[in-house]
Design a protein around this motif. Structure first.
Motif, short mmCIF file in Angstrom:
data_model
loop_
_atom_site.label_atom_id
_atom_site.label_comp_id
_atom_site.label_asym_id
_atom_site.label_seq_id
_atom_site.Cartn_x
_atom_site.Cartn_y
_atom_site.Cartn_z
N ARG A 114 39.22 39.16 31.66
CA ARG A 114 39.68 38.01 32.42
C ARG A 114 38.45 37.31 32.98
O ARG A 114 37.51 37.95 33.46
CB ARG A 114 40.58 38.45 33.59
N ARG B 195 41.95 34.32 29.61
CA ARG B 195 42.67 35.60 29.59
C ARG B 195 42.70 36.08 28.15
O ARG B 195 43.29 35.43 27.29
CB ARG B 195 44.11 35.46 30.10
N GLU C 227 45.71 41.60 37.99
CA GLU C 227 45.83 40.22 37.51
C GLU C 227 45.71 39.29 38.71
O GLU C 227 46.40 39.45 39.72
CB GLU C 227 47.17 40.03 36.82
#
Length: 575
Positions: free
Chosen positions: A285, A280, A262
């Protein structure tokens, strides 16, 4: 000491009085190490019929097209998947082009052999010939697909002959010293198997010389028997060295890269600095990044960290970059290369300085009908660019359409994009469901029906309808359908009742493209785009320079009648 690589040699000979009018074509490609391991080496031969006025174009195009597209397929695809999909797409193109010409066709026989690792893969269509010489054994590997019509033999199941094709496929192990002969039906009846073996073995170290010997012997035998010898070709391929072992899965170069963690604003990855988190989702992503070395702004798309065990989606993620690279259009986002090697699984796209269609519509509530239809036309061109490459987008909606600061439309997000193949409609539909259906998705996605180009046409038309009215075309969203009986609830709401500027012709074009039954929509995207253009240029109800909009015809004619009555009264008083 490094491990051994696949090595091969080849030779060729061609007999034709005038190469400008030949009907056969052949080629061998031996790529460099990385691509050799992933895709292998390839030998191809094609042959068109003697009575085809476009035989040269058909033969050359089939060989060049196969080699170019095969080596452009994703590295994680296996040989069979890559070659089969390329041949199906090439067949569709050749068949469609043949319908557009009156003198000749793009039909040709084709045999392609891919050598990868310690195996060979043969793909065969029509009546070209492939033999293997192993020791003293001379064996035909291809099957003759011919039809006898009026005393003439024609190839059947050839490339470009029909809208769909059946491809002969066989995989077999190869040995060092194996020699493969590629030739055409013209040589049938000239040389015996024992003569092939003798002529090749006479000096097998020089395959060009061996090919020349075969050609000369075939010409001499044909002339002695009194039939034409104007079109002979021979291609020999010898396996000189085999790799120590079967190479790893071809997708390891990218598929085994770790998924990025992330990322947040200011983080860096492979020399790319995160400037903004754009999206997201459960699958992916999307970040806006800046290459710290070149200063370029780009968009990075990576799989979601939670998807590390979902190999099916990861395989499709690898396909997405290939999809974008394959389509060359100013209306489709383009792939960018990083200045450094990738250490994680992601790909980069051009950054579009602008906003998505939903944001544009909110900021331009007073935009004219002509402006909105110009956006629709550009979006139609983007979808057509995909369809020309046999791709379905399956996720056309306002959030996936970008408009840059110059007003140009760019189609983005290929999460649900797939090759259009008749046998894999279920996989296409399931992928679209996995990514997520929207109110602009065609009804067939919710009802387990077949999907295709007209499904994209529905999504495009639904997006255009929303752009013109701000509302969906049906009260019940198609993605909420549960059974075919629910289709009766899809009653089209006329766009004219929500936007008086919409003409009758435009409303009818939208209604047809939005028909719940896929078969009742326009047959081609070009027909729908033509109808949209005609609704502007062929209707007096759309604003154009020098023309007034007749919003209320009844009031107009009442005014004309009043003026005429006034003139009549004045004429009577002045008598």
């Amino acid at each position: 000491m490094g491990s051994a690589q696949l090595a091969l040699s080849y030779g060729q000979a061609y007999v034709a009085p005038d190469r400008r009018y030949h009907r056969s074509s052949m080629s061998v490609t031996l790529p460099q190490d990385g691509q050799l391991n992933a895709k292998g080496a390839c030998a191809v031969i094609s042959d068109s019929t003697r009575r085809n006025a476009m035989a040269k174009q058909a033969g050359d195009l089939s060989v060049r097209g196969f080699l170019a597209d095969y080596y452009s397929t994703p590295d994680h695809w296996d040989v069979k998947t890559s070659a089969t999909r390329v041949l199906r797409a090439l067949n569709g193109w050749c068949f469609s082009q043949s319908q557009c010409v009156t003198d000749g066709s793009y039909v040709s026989s084709l045999s392609a052999m891919v050598y990868r690792g310690r195996s060979a893969h043969l793909f065969h269509l029509g009546d070209t010939l492939v033999f293997r010489l192993r020791g003293a054994e001379f064996e035909q590997l291809s099957r003759d697909h011919v039809a006898d019509l009026g005393g003439y033999r024609y190839p059947s199941r050839a490339l470009g002959m029909d809208v769909s094709i059946e491809i002969d496929y066989v995989q077999f192990p190869i040995k060092q010293g194996d020699i493969f002969l590629f030739t055409t039906q013209a040589v049938m009846g000239t040389l015996m198997p024992s003569e092939y073996v003798q002529l090749i073995r006479q000096d097998a170290s020089d395959l060009n010389a061996a090919s020349d010997r075969l050609a000369a012997a075939a010409v001499q035998r044909a002339q002695a028997r009194g039939y034409g010898a104007e079109q002979f070709c021979f291609q020999l391929v010898r396996i000189d060295e085999l790799p120590d072992e079967q190479p790893d899965h071809p997708g390891r170069a990218y598929g085994d890269l770790p998924i990025p963690p992330e990322l947040s604003l200011g983080d860096r990855l492979d020399g790319l600095e995160i400037e903004a988190v754009l999206s997201r989702t459960a699958q992916s992503r999307v970040y806006r990044v800046r290459d710290v070395q070149t200063g370029r702004e780009m968009v990075m798309k990576a799989p979601s960290p939670e998807l590390s065990t979902r190999n099916a989606y990861l395989e499709h993620f690898l396909l997405q970059q290939w999809v974008v690279e394959r389509v060359k259009s100013p209306f489709v986002v383009r792939i960018m290369e990083s200045s450094r090697p990738r250490r994680y699984l992601y790909y980069l796209m051009a950054y579009i300085e602008g906003e998505n269609l939903a944001g544009w519509a909110r900021r331009h509530p007073q935009a004219s009908l002509v402006q909105r239809l110009d956006i629709a036309n550009q979006l139609g061109k983007a979808v057509q660019a995909l369809h020309h490459r046999d791709l379905l987008h399956q996720q056309i909606h306002p959030s996936n359409v970008m408009i840059d600061r110059h007003g140009q439309v760019v189609l983005t997000d290929f999460s649900a994009c797939r090759m259009r193949e008749g046998g894999n409609q279920n996989e296409s539909r399931e992928l679209a469901r996995q990514v997520g259906l929207t109110e602009h998705s065609a009804p067939e996605y919710a009802l387990d029906d077949g999907v295709g180009r007209r499904s994209d046409q529905y999504s495009l038309a639904s997006t255009v309808y929303w752009l013109l009215t701000g509302e969906p075309p049906y009260e019940l969203a198609p993605n909420q359908l549960r059974s075919h009986t629910d289709l009766e609830q899809l009653v089209y709401r006329s766009a004219r009742t929500r936007n008086p500027e919409v003409t009758l012709a435009l409303d009818e074009a939208l209604r047809r493209a939005l028909d719940p039954q896929r078969a009742l929509r326009y047959r081609r995207m070009s027909e729908f785009r033509h109808a949209l253009r005609q609704s502007v240029t062929g209707e007096s109800g759309v604003r154009r320079p020098g023309h007034r909009i007749l919003r209320d015809p009844a009031s107009f004619w009442q005014g004309v009648a009043g003026i005429l009555l006034l003139l009549l009264v004045l004429t009577w008083l002045l008598r």
